[in-house]
Design a protein around this motif. Structure first.
Motif, PDB file in Angstrom:
ATOM      1  N   LEU A   1     -46.118  27.758  12.667  1.00 39.22           N
ATOM      2  CA  LEU A   1     -47.349  26.988  12.480  1.00 39.22           C
ATOM      3  C   LEU A   1     -47.085  25.492  12.484  1.00 39.22           C
ATOM      4  O   LEU A   1     -47.814  24.716  13.104  1.00 39.22           O
ATOM      5  N   THR A   2     -46.031  25.074  11.790  1.00 46.91           N
ATOM      6  CA  THR A   2     -45.761  23.646  11.667  1.00 46.91           C
ATOM      7  C   THR A   2     -44.922  23.111  12.816  1.00 46.91           C
ATOM      8  O   THR A   2     -44.787  21.903  12.982  1.00 46.91           O
ATOM      9  N   GLY A   3     -44.332  24.003  13.583  1.00 45.65           N
ATOM     10  CA  GLY A   3     -43.498  23.558  14.694  1.00 45.65           C
ATOM     11  C   GLY A   3     -42.057  23.294  14.321  1.00 45.65           C
ATOM     12  O   GLY A   3     -41.266  22.861  15.158  1.00 45.65           O
TER      13      GLY A   3
ATOM     14  N   ALA B   1     -41.672  21.215   5.474  1.00 42.90           N
ATOM     15  CA  ALA B   1     -42.463  21.259   6.704  1.00 42.90           C
ATOM     16  C   ALA B   1     -43.865  20.771   6.360  1.00 42.90           C
ATOM     17  O   ALA B   1     -44.262  20.754   5.185  1.00 42.90           O
ATOM     18  N   SER B   2     -44.618  20.350   7.360  1.00 41.32           N
ATOM     19  CA  SER B   2     -45.977  19.861   7.108  1.00 41.32           C
ATOM     20  C   SER B   2     -46.917  20.304   8.218  1.00 41.32           C
ATOM     21  O   SER B   2     -46.495  20.599   9.337  1.00 41.32           O
ATOM     22  N   TYR B   3     -48.209  20.327   7.887  1.00 40.49           N
ATOM     23  CA  TYR B   3     -49.225  20.784   8.827  1.00 40.49           C
ATOM     24  C   TYR B   3     -50.545  20.099   8.483  1.00 40.49           C
ATOM     25  O   TYR B   3     -50.922  19.997   7.309  1.00 40.49           O
TER      26      TYR B   3
ATOM     27  N   PRO C   1     -34.331  19.781   7.060  1.00 39.87           N
ATOM     28  CA  PRO C   1     -33.617  19.568   8.329  1.00 39.87           C
ATOM     29  C   PRO C   1     -33.638  20.827   9.193  1.00 39.87           C
ATOM     30  O   PRO C   1     -33.836  21.931   8.692  1.00 39.87           O
ATOM     31  N   SER C   2     -33.394  20.656  10.484  1.00 39.41           N
ATOM     32  CA  SER C   2     -33.513  21.768  11.422  1.00 39.41           C
ATOM     33  C   SER C   2     -32.177  22.428  11.761  1.00 39.41           C
ATOM     34  O   SER C   2     -32.144  23.459  12.415  1.00 39.41           O
ATOM     35  N   GLU C   3     -31.045  21.841  11.296  1.00 39.47           N
ATOM     36  CA  GLU C   3     -29.739  22.403  11.633  1.00 39.47           C
ATOM     37  C   GLU C   3     -29.492  23.704  10.873  1.00 39.47           C
ATOM     38  O   GLU C   3     -29.981  23.901   9.767  1.00 39.47           O
ATOM     39  N   SER C   4     -28.689  24.584  11.488  1.00 34.48           N
ATOM     40  CA  SER C   4     -28.306  25.820  10.804  1.00 34.48           C
ATOM     41  C   SER C   4     -27.333  25.493   9.675  1.00 34.48           C
ATOM     42  O   SER C   4     -26.692  24.439   9.672  1.00 34.48           O
ATOM     43  N   PHE C   5     -27.202  26.418   8.718  1.00 32.26           N
ATOM     44  CA  PHE C   5     -26.387  26.135   7.539  1.00 32.26           C
ATOM     45  C   PHE C   5     -25.794  27.429   6.997  1.00 32.26           C
ATOM     46  O   PHE C   5     -26.112  28.523   7.460  1.00 32.26           O
TER      47      PHE C   5
END
Length: 327
Positions: free
Chosen positions: A107-109, A129-131, A113-117
């Motif tokens: 939903l938020t795209g 995340a935001s919407y 952070p977006s990196e794997s961990f």
């Protein structure tokens, strides 16, 4: 990794036995092996002897790669155009290290952070995340959102879990008022097709594209000028009217009879006319005039005619003349 409570015992009497304890914390490697073997070495005089014991699979917890996703929003209800700020907590609730963990939020795209961990047992990581609430979400009365986390255990098994949250949505409230207008009676309809936004604020980038304003007043009196059916569009030209709760207030159309202060009087010819037959009259010949009078008010009125001396009216009083009618 094994800790003895006491390792040296001096002057042990012949034939006596000493006792102590040893502790050890089970590791992830032990869980994966499902066994732990411990060997203790005792040196007594000139001899050294070993004792061994094994903690078996029946005594060790099963290897479990497990994740948990908890998703929350910063409040429970949002208006059209407001931003929902999500907090996503990914926790390793199992007993194995989880690696290559990624979180998807369709939903938020995406998440930040977006990196794997990687998460060791008991560890957690917080993402955001935001919407922005859309007009269509107001029609749906809610926004439901799901975050999906996927990671791999030491055996390269993929574990996928999700967490969701639903918030309610509300329209933005605005008020639109039809404009008012007035004039002295001139026989033509008075209309005013303009309006104003008199309360509330539009979401940034939105504009009122059109409003239907209907109303007409011809006779002396007043009536509502009514606004309805507004259409609101965003910067892209898309209709977002459903994101608003619109209150409409009427204006007033007023036609006066010209008797007010600083008003121009009504043109006589709009109220009364008098015409004679178009010919040349001889001495002592009777002249006949045709007289008309119109009720310019929006309620029934009595029309009274008066003439100069020497002119005889066939009828001088007309009662209950309907609005707009001519006698």
């Amino acid at each position: 990794g094994v800790t003895l409570a006491k390792s040296v015992f001096e002057n042990v009497e012949p034939g006596n036995t000493i006792e102590t304890t040893a502790t050890y914390t089970i590791t992830e490697a032990d869980i994966l092996r499902q066994a732990f073997t411990n060997t203790v070495t005792a040196a007594v005089g000139d001899i050294t002897k070993n004792a061994r014991d094994t903690v078996t699979a029946d005594e060790i917890a099963d290897a479990k790669g497990e994740l948990k996703v908890t998703k929350t929003a910063d409040k429970s209800s949002y208006k059209y155009g407001e931003t929902i700020n999500y907090t996503i907590v990914v926790e390793n609730t199992g007993n194995l290290t989880m690696s290559d963990i990624s979180v998807a939020d369709e939903l938020t795209g995406g998440v930040v952070p977006s990196e794997s961990f990687e998460l060791k047992p008991g560890e957690e990581k917080t993402l955001t995340a935001s919407y922005v609430v859309k007009a269509s979400d107001v029609t749906a009365k809610k926004v439901a959102n799901t975050a999906i986390a996927a990671g791999k255990d030491p055996k390269n098994n993929t574990i996928t879990v999700s967490g969701d949250v639903t918030v309610s949505t509300e329209p933005v409230e605005i008020e639109i008022t039809a404009d008012s207008d007035s004039k002295v009676y001139d026989g033509d309809p008075l209309t005013k097709d303009t309006y104003k936004q008199t309360a509330g604020e539009l979401v940034t980038g939105d504009t009122i594209d059109s409003v239907t304003v209907t109303g007409t007043q011809t006779l002396v009196g007043s009536s509502n000028n009514t606004a309805s059916d507004a259409a609101i569009v965003n910067a892209a030209g898309e209709d977002v009217t459903e994101g608003y709760e619109i209150t409409y207030k009427p204006g007033t159309l007023t036609v006066t009879d010209g008797t007010g202060e600083d008003e121009e009087p009504v043109d006589d010819a709009l109220v009364v006319t008098k015409t004679a037959e178009g010919k040349i009259y001889k001495l002592d010949e009777e002249v006949t005039f045709e007289i008309t009078a119109t009720n310019i008010y929006e309620d029934a009125r009595t029309i009274t005619l008066e003439e100069i001396a020497g002119v005889t009216l066939a009828k001088s009083v007309f009662e209950n003349v309907e609005p707009g009618n001519t006698i």
